[in-house]
Scaffold this motif. Structure first.
Motif, PDB file in Angstrom:
ATOM      1  N   GLU A 194      12.841   3.972  -1.316  1.00 40.27           N
ATOM      2  CA  GLU A 194      12.860   3.504  -2.705  1.00 40.27           C
ATOM      3  C   GLU A 194      11.552   3.792  -3.435  1.00 40.27           C
ATOM      4  O   GLU A 194      11.539   3.949  -4.646  1.00 40.27           O
ATOM      5  CB  GLU A 194      13.173   2.005  -2.746  1.00 40.27           C
ATOM      6  N   GLU A 195      10.441   3.800  -2.707  1.00 42.71           N
ATOM      7  CA  GLU A 195       9.159   4.145  -3.316  1.00 42.71           C
ATOM      8  C   GLU A 195       8.428   5.114  -2.391  1.00 42.71           C
ATOM      9  O   GLU A 195       8.558   5.020  -1.167  1.00 42.71           O
ATOM     10  CB  GLU A 195       8.268   2.904  -3.512  1.00 42.71           C
ATOM     11  N   VAL A 196       7.656   6.032  -2.978  1.00 43.09           N
ATOM     12  CA  VAL A 196       6.843   6.949  -2.174  1.00 43.09           C
ATOM     13  C   VAL A 196       5.448   7.026  -2.782  1.00 43.09           C
ATOM     14  O   VAL A 196       5.224   6.641  -3.928  1.00 43.09           O
ATOM     15  CB  VAL A 196       7.440   8.382  -2.093  1.00 43.09           C
ATOM     16  N   LEU A 197       4.517   7.564  -1.988  1.00 39.00           N
ATOM     17  CA  LEU A 197       3.161   7.849  -2.470  1.00 39.00           C
ATOM     18  C   LEU A 197       2.956   9.355  -2.329  1.00 39.00           C
ATOM     19  O   LEU A 197       3.208   9.910  -1.255  1.00 39.00           O
ATOM     20  CB  LEU A 197       2.116   7.110  -1.624  1.00 39.00           C
ATOM     21  N   VAL A 244      14.821  13.969  -2.589  1.00 42.21           N
ATOM     22  CA  VAL A 244      14.859  12.834  -3.503  1.00 42.21           C
ATOM     23  C   VAL A 244      14.149  13.238  -4.785  1.00 42.21           C
ATOM     24  O   VAL A 244      13.281  14.110  -4.784  1.00 42.21           O
ATOM     25  CB  VAL A 244      14.199  11.559  -2.921  1.00 42.21           C
ATOM     26  N   ILE A 245      14.535  12.585  -5.856  1.00 45.81           N
ATOM     27  CA  ILE A 245      13.902  12.834  -7.151  1.00 45.81           C
ATOM     28  C   ILE A 245      13.091  11.593  -7.496  1.00 45.81           C
ATOM     29  O   ILE A 245      13.586  10.463  -7.380  1.00 45.81           O
ATOM     30  CB  ILE A 245      14.967  13.095  -8.230  1.00 45.81           C
ATOM     31  N   ILE A 246      11.844  11.805  -7.872  1.00 46.63           N
ATOM     32  CA  ILE A 246      10.975  10.670  -8.192  1.00 46.63           C
ATOM     33  C   ILE A 246      10.630  10.692  -9.677  1.00 46.63           C
ATOM     34  O   ILE A 246      10.793  11.696 -10.353  1.00 46.63           O
ATOM     35  CB  ILE A 246       9.682  10.674  -7.335  1.00 46.63           C
ATOM     36  N   ASP A 247      10.120   9.559 -10.146  1.00 43.18           N
ATOM     37  CA  ASP A 247       9.899   9.396 -11.586  1.00 43.18           C
ATOM     38  C   ASP A 247       8.483   9.751 -12.036  1.00 43.18           C
ATOM     39  O   ASP A 247       8.015   9.287 -13.073  1.00 43.18           O
ATOM     40  CB  ASP A 247      10.244   7.964 -12.009  1.00 43.18           C
ATOM     41  N   ALA A 299       1.767   6.533  -6.846  1.00 44.63           N
ATOM     42  CA  ALA A 299       2.995   5.854  -6.415  1.00 44.63           C
ATOM     43  C   ALA A 299       4.142   6.233  -7.341  1.00 44.63           C
ATOM     44  O   ALA A 299       3.951   6.378  -8.547  1.00 44.63           O
ATOM     45  CB  ALA A 299       2.783   4.344  -6.437  1.00 44.63           C
ATOM     46  N   ALA A 300       5.315   6.395  -6.772  1.00 48.36           N
ATOM     47  CA  ALA A 300       6.480   6.777  -7.575  1.00 48.36           C
ATOM     48  C   ALA A 300       7.726   6.130  -7.004  1.00 48.36           C
ATOM     49  O   ALA A 300       7.799   5.838  -5.809  1.00 48.36           O
ATOM     50  CB  ALA A 300       6.642   8.303  -7.592  1.00 48.36           C
ATOM     51  N   ARG A 301       8.691   5.928  -7.882  1.00 46.29           N
ATOM     52  CA  ARG A 301       9.987   5.384  -7.451  1.00 46.29           C
ATOM     53  C   ARG A 301      10.988   6.512  -7.264  1.00 46.29           C
ATOM     54  O   ARG A 301      10.976   7.494  -7.999  1.00 46.29           O
ATOM     55  CB  ARG A 301      10.549   4.456  -8.527  1.00 46.29           C
ATOM     56  N   ILE A 313      11.315  15.954  -4.154  1.00 49.23           N
ATOM     57  CA  ILE A 313      10.622  15.935  -2.867  1.00 49.23           C
ATOM     58  C   ILE A 313      11.611  16.316  -1.780  1.00 49.23           C
ATOM     59  O   ILE A 313      12.661  15.678  -1.638  1.00 49.23           O
ATOM     60  CB  ILE A 313      10.037  14.541  -2.579  1.00 49.23           C
ATOM     61  N   THR A 314      11.285  17.374  -1.047  1.00 48.58           N
ATOM     62  CA  THR A 314      12.106  17.756   0.108  1.00 48.58           C
ATOM     63  C   THR A 314      11.714  16.841   1.258  1.00 48.58           C
ATOM     64  O   THR A 314      10.543  16.775   1.638  1.00 48.58           O
ATOM     65  CB  THR A 314      11.836  19.217   0.495  1.00 48.58           C
ATOM     66  N   LEU A 315      12.683  16.158   1.805  1.00 44.46           N
ATOM     67  CA  LEU A 315      12.392  15.209   2.884  1.00 44.46           C
ATOM     68  C   LEU A 315      12.180  15.941   4.200  1.00 44.46           C
ATOM     69  O   LEU A 315      12.605  17.084   4.374  1.00 44.46           O
ATOM     70  CB  LEU A 315      13.539  14.202   3.023  1.00 44.46           C
TER      71      LEU A 315
END
Lengths: 160, 217
Positions: free
Chosen positions: B210-213, B82-85, B67-69, B118-120
């Motif tokens: 806001e959050e992805v897996l 999007v850029i995740i943490d 899981a990432a924000r 992440i490329t949407l």
């Protein structure tokens, strides 16, 4: 020197806002390019070497946060900065409308160059998506320019 | 009596004016503070709702996920990312698929030590082989940078209509089969008339992510 440090911080803030807050202000999925606005402001406020330096830094920031091949904006932004400085010696860019029109033209040319480079690299953008996005971005950026100038100009023009 | 009461109230208002003024200021400050607290509580509640759904999905999914924000988005208008943490330290690599409890989100296009891009699925350069869940009609989903996706290369007699669910076919590398992509909004004919296309509304609201897996194979 103080104004240069302030402007360096402003460029960083512009990049931060571009990737976070400005996404909430999209119109038809288009947001203004305040990093580009900041290099225009830098080109009008500082001498050539500093303006080019700030442009390269702004270009690096924009490349880091985008999917384009790294270096596109790093190369293009100093070129626009140089051209703005040369143009400011020929015509006055103090007038808000002329400045906004210059930014609109730079936005269009910048995006056309990016499209051409992406096309060369094999990433095509459909013309029916490219043209409306281009038009909206240049209009939105030009409209946001006076607001950004109003906020930032007092910070970098003062106390000399 | 009524008149006496009214006069009494007005008199008290004049006599106790300063006390009322101070009390008014204090109550305004307290009101602002409580509004701020209420807003924070509302935010916490909404975040709790989202994370509960994400956790429930994570527990039930057969995939190993991280899981990432979402901490940032693309700086330009020509790419949808999007850029995740989370990054390489958490096992994320380029090419891994990102999802959330609603459906497919995109693919990891770059992973550094602590963050990833992440490329949407609505990016122009991301193509995913997909099928219509009902009729198993195959097509290629690509992005339009906007709120819709486009499913191309549908034959003229393709069995596809509005409200059909589109899922991943498993033919594109690393995209597991059966991931929900979206639902068909409309079907049209391509310029030239040789094939059809379908406009697809993504299952995931990509502008509010806001959050992805991230699926770790």
């Amino acid at each position: 020197m103080k104004q240069k440090i302030i402007f360096f911080i402003i460029v960083n803030i512009a990049a931060l806002l571009q990737t976070t807050v400005l996404n909430s202000f999209k119109i038809f999925n288009v947001k203004p390019d305040i990093i580009l606005i900041s290099i225009v402001l830098g080109s009008l406020s500082f001498e050539l070497s500093w303006a080019i330096g700030f442009s390269i830094f702004a270009g690096i920031l924009k490349d880091v946060f985008s999917l384009n091949a790294f270096g596109i904006n790093t190369i293009l932004f100093p070129i626009w900065s140089f051209l703005i400085i040369r143009l400011s010696k020929k015509i006055t860019l103090d007038n808000g409308f002329i400045c906004a029109a210059s930014v609109a033209v730079i936005t269009v040319v910048n995006n056309i160059f990016i499209k051409l480079i992406n096309f060369y690299l094999g990433n095509t953008i459909n013309i029916s998506i490219f043209l409306p996005t281009l038009f909206l971005e240049c209009l939105y950026t030009a409209l946001v320019l006076p607001l950004v100038f109003k906020v930032v100009n007092p910070l970098i023009q003062s106390r000399e | 009596m009524f008149l006496l009461g009214a006069i009494s109230r007005q008199t008290k208002g004049i006599i106790f004016y300063h006390r009322n003024f101070i009390q008014n200021e204090r109550l305004k400050r307290e009101n602002n503070f409580l509004k701020h607290k209420l807003n924070n509580a509302q935010e916490a509640y909404l975040e709790n709702e989202r994370l509960s759904k994400l956790l429930a999905f994570k527990k039930n999914t057969p995939y190993k996920v991280v899981a990432a924000r979402v901490i940032g988005r693309s700086a330009d208008n020509w790419s949808s990312l999007v850029i995740i943490d989370k990054g390489k330290h958490e096992g994320i690599r380029e090419g891994f698929v990102a999802i959330n409890y609603l459906g497919l989100v995109g693919r990891v296009s770059y992973a550094s030590d602590f963050t990833s891009k992440i490329t949407l699925i609505n990016d122009l350069n991301l193509g995913i082989s997909a099928i219509v869940q009902r009729s198993r009609q195959e097509g290629l989903i690509s992005g339009t940078l906007g709120n819709f996706l486009i499913m191309r290369y549908l034959p003229k007699d393709a069995d596809i209509k509005a409200t059909d669910l589109i899922i991943s076919s498993g033919l594109t590398e690393r995209y597991p089969k059966g991931l929900i992509i979206g639902s068909v909004v409309s079907v049209g004919e391509e310029f030239g008339g040789l094939s059809h296309y379908a406009m697809v509304k993504p299952a995931v609201n990509l502008s509010n992510l806001e959050e992805v897996l991230v699926i770790i194979p």
